[in-house]
Write a protein that holds these residues in place. Sequence first.
Motif, PDB file in Angstrom:
ATOM      1  N   TRP A   1      99.689  24.228 -50.164  1.00  0.00           N
ATOM      2  CA  TRP A   1     100.875  23.402 -49.892  1.00  0.00           C
ATOM      3  C   TRP A   1     100.520  22.081 -49.220  1.00  0.00           C
TER       4      TRP A   1
ATOM      5  N   THR B   1     106.755  20.966 -50.129  1.00  0.00           N
ATOM      6  CA  THR B   1     106.044  21.831 -51.081  1.00  0.00           C
ATOM      7  C   THR B   1     105.964  23.265 -50.565  1.00  0.00           C
ATOM      8  N   LEU B   2     105.848  23.437 -49.256  1.00  0.00           N
ATOM      9  CA  LEU B   2     105.826  24.782 -48.685  1.00  0.00           C
ATOM     10  C   LEU B   2     107.139  25.497 -48.959  1.00  0.00           C
TER      11      LEU B   2
END
Length: 137
Positions: free
Chosen positions: A27, A59-60
């Motif tokens: 991520w 993104t995580l």
Amino acid sequence: MMTYVWAAVIVAALLLEGVTFGLVAIWFVPGALVALIMSLFSVPLPWQILAFGVISVITLFLGLKIRRRKTKTNVDSLIGKTVLITEEVNNIEAKGTGKLNGQVWTVRAKNPAEALVPGDLAIVVAIEGVKLICRKK
């Protein structure tokens, strides 16, 4: 100088990901990549750090959302199929088997009061672990 730092973050995250296989550090790669590009254009360090943090968090969360979706497996395709009971099904004694697609499965009755005896045909209504939960056809 920061270009090398961001490149090192990318390499470290990829190496960590390669060792763990658990989607732990991947991520951070997009955020570090954007920060690296920003450093190439001499964008001030605080903006690089902000971009890294924001993109990494996004993104995580997107990745976690995708991972939470239930992944269907081949076993899910067995629901609705017909099982030939090969051993009497008794939920209380935790016994009973059936044959489906040439494989022997542990079978439990959806309704424990329903008798499933050898030779009966049953329908798979659910799967719990490695047990087929069935009802009489």
